[in-house]
Scaffold this motif. Structure first.
Motif, short mmCIF file in Angstrom:
data_model
loop_
_atom_site.label_atom_id
_atom_site.label_comp_id
_atom_site.label_asym_id
_atom_site.label_seq_id
_atom_site.Cartn_x
_atom_site.Cartn_y
_atom_site.Cartn_z
N ALA A 48 2.42 5.16 -5.14
CA ALA A 48 2.63 6.24 -6.10
C ALA A 48 4.12 6.51 -6.27
O ALA A 48 4.60 6.76 -7.38
CB ALA A 48 1.90 7.50 -5.64
N ASP A 51 5.59 3.86 -8.47
CA ASP A 51 5.23 4.08 -9.87
C ASP A 51 6.14 5.14 -10.49
O ASP A 51 6.49 5.04 -11.67
CB ASP A 51 3.77 4.53 -9.98
CG ASP A 51 2.84 3.34 -10.00
OD1 ASP A 51 3.33 2.20 -10.06
OD2 ASP A 51 1.61 3.54 -9.96
N LYS A 52 6.50 6.15 -9.70
CA LYS A 52 7.38 7.19 -10.25
C LYS A 52 8.76 6.62 -10.53
O LYS A 52 9.38 6.98 -11.54
CB LYS A 52 7.47 8.37 -9.28
CG LYS A 52 6.26 9.28 -9.44
CD LYS A 52 6.48 10.61 -8.75
CE LYS A 52 5.21 11.45 -8.85
NZ LYS A 52 5.12 12.44 -7.78
N GLN B 88 -7.96 6.72 -3.90
CA GLN B 88 -6.49 6.86 -3.96
C GLN B 88 -5.83 5.62 -4.53
O GLN B 88 -4.83 5.70 -5.24
CB GLN B 88 -5.92 7.12 -2.56
CG GLN B 88 -6.37 8.44 -2.00
CD GLN B 88 -5.26 9.06 -1.16
OE1 GLN B 88 -4.08 8.86 -1.44
NE2 GLN B 88 -5.65 9.81 -0.16
N LYS B 91 -6.29 5.34 -8.35
CA LYS B 91 -5.63 6.34 -9.18
C LYS B 91 -4.52 5.71 -9.98
O LYS B 91 -3.78 4.89 -9.46
CB LYS B 91 -5.05 7.46 -8.29
CG LYS B 91 -5.87 8.73 -8.40
CD LYS B 91 -5.11 9.93 -7.91
CE LYS B 91 -4.51 9.77 -6.54
NZ LYS B 91 -4.30 11.03 -5.85
N ASP C 84 5.00 11.20 -21.04
CA ASP C 84 3.81 11.91 -20.52
C ASP C 84 2.57 11.04 -20.64
O ASP C 84 1.73 10.99 -19.74
CB ASP C 84 3.59 13.22 -21.31
CG ASP C 84 4.59 14.28 -20.90
OD1 ASP C 84 5.29 14.08 -19.89
OD2 ASP C 84 4.67 15.31 -21.59
N ALA C 87 2.64 8.14 -18.17
CA ALA C 87 2.33 8.61 -16.82
C ALA C 87 0.82 8.71 -16.63
O ALA C 87 0.30 8.40 -15.55
CB ALA C 87 3.00 9.97 -16.57
N GLN C 88 0.11 9.10 -17.67
CA GLN C 88 -1.35 9.18 -17.57
C GLN C 88 -1.97 7.80 -17.42
O GLN C 88 -2.98 7.63 -16.73
CB GLN C 88 -1.93 9.86 -18.81
CG GLN C 88 -1.51 11.30 -18.92
CD GLN C 88 -2.64 12.13 -19.51
OE1 GLN C 88 -3.80 11.83 -19.33
NE2 GLN C 88 -2.27 13.17 -20.22
N LEU C 90 -0.50 5.19 -16.12
CA LEU C 90 -0.08 4.60 -14.84
C LEU C 90 -0.79 5.24 -13.66
O LEU C 90 -0.68 4.76 -12.54
CB LEU C 90 1.44 4.72 -14.66
CG LEU C 90 2.23 3.60 -15.31
CD1 LEU C 90 3.71 3.80 -15.15
CD2 LEU C 90 1.82 2.26 -14.70
N LYS C 91 -1.49 6.33 -13.89
CA LYS C 91 -2.19 7.00 -12.79
C LYS C 91 -3.27 6.12 -12.22
O LYS C 91 -3.98 5.45 -12.96
CB LYS C 91 -2.81 8.31 -13.28
CG LYS C 91 -2.04 9.50 -12.78
CD LYS C 91 -2.80 10.79 -12.86
CE LYS C 91 -3.42 11.05 -14.20
NZ LYS C 91 -3.66 12.46 -14.50
N ALA D 44 -6.94 7.55 -22.19
CA ALA D 44 -6.68 7.69 -20.75
C ALA D 44 -7.84 8.43 -20.07
O ALA D 44 -8.21 8.10 -18.94
CB ALA D 44 -5.35 8.41 -20.52
N ALA D 48 -10.24 6.99 -17.04
CA ALA D 48 -10.47 7.71 -15.79
C ALA D 48 -11.97 7.88 -15.54
O ALA D 48 -12.45 7.75 -14.41
CB ALA D 48 -9.77 9.06 -15.82
#
Lengths: 91, 91, 91, 91
Positions: A48, A51-52, B88, B91, C84, C87-88, C90-91, D44, D48
């Protein structure tokens, strides 16, 4: 010409040093025979964090290089390149 | 009791040392003001390498700890825990 | 003002109709009690197909809306918004 | 022999019907020329939702088929297969 992340460089380096420390921490956990699930939770945290860093760098690149290329009518190649990189991160 | 990755430990450590070196390599690239996209490609490579370590460890854990728990009728908690960790990583 | 995906719309719709058909196909597999792993492989395929639609749309958006915003000196908000969304994904 | 998701089947089907409806909703958004970013946010969300279905099915499979295989000393192949599927979801 300056790179897109010029102003953000110290921030990115700091984050990467932290990631490096976390990776070393995971090696230590393995050497101490720590429980698999605890190691996996740490691995997910490093992922994580990486990724940031990636997202921050994509942002710098877009605000810097891609914007410049677009303004100078060289946007097509810049966007092709950006999309190739995003595809790798979405894999 | 031994950890699930006991036999795989040297392999995992070797991979993590390589990941650590790659993370240091990326810091060097930033210090040398290398092109953003080249840095991003390296970041994506490290991410993929970390995922492989994660998958190898999940496999060790399943073959070791989860199997043992299932055979000893303590599988429910072991699988709960495994699912939390998978969530996790997904995600 | 036109949307960024105007020229790509039929392509995106075709892909999404295919995804919709794949999702229905997975429901059928469950109703026929097909083996879990076969169902999971199909789920992973749908996920990959959705990611490709997402990437195509991100590309259209960048080439269209983000480019326009940058040229008109409104790039900052456009890039904030893009980040933004990335980022969604890549979650 | 029953499938691992036998007891969870109605729940999985309900979720997949919802995903199917979301995919149709995205097609409608495109037909109405809705703003790219709004479409991407919906994409997205579907991704999910699919991941949650995948995770639920992996859990059913592990609690059912993998557990049975382990108890019957056929765990090695079952875990090989599970790891192949996880690798696809981690891609």
């Amino acid at each position: 010409m300056t790179v897109g992340y010029a102003e953000d460089k110290q921030n990115l380096l700091r984050r990467l040093r932290r990631v490096e420390g976390q990776v070393r921490g995971i090696q230590r956990m393995l050497e101490e025979d720590r429980y698999c699930v605890d190691v996996l939770i740490q691995l997910a945290a490093v992922r994580a964090a990486l990724d940031k860093v990636g997202l921050a760098l994509i942002e710098d690149h877009t605000r810097g290089c891609v914007r410049n290329a677009l303004v100078n009518n060289q946007g097509d190649e810049a966007i092709d390149e950006l999309m190739d990189v995003l595809a790798q991160f979405l894999k």
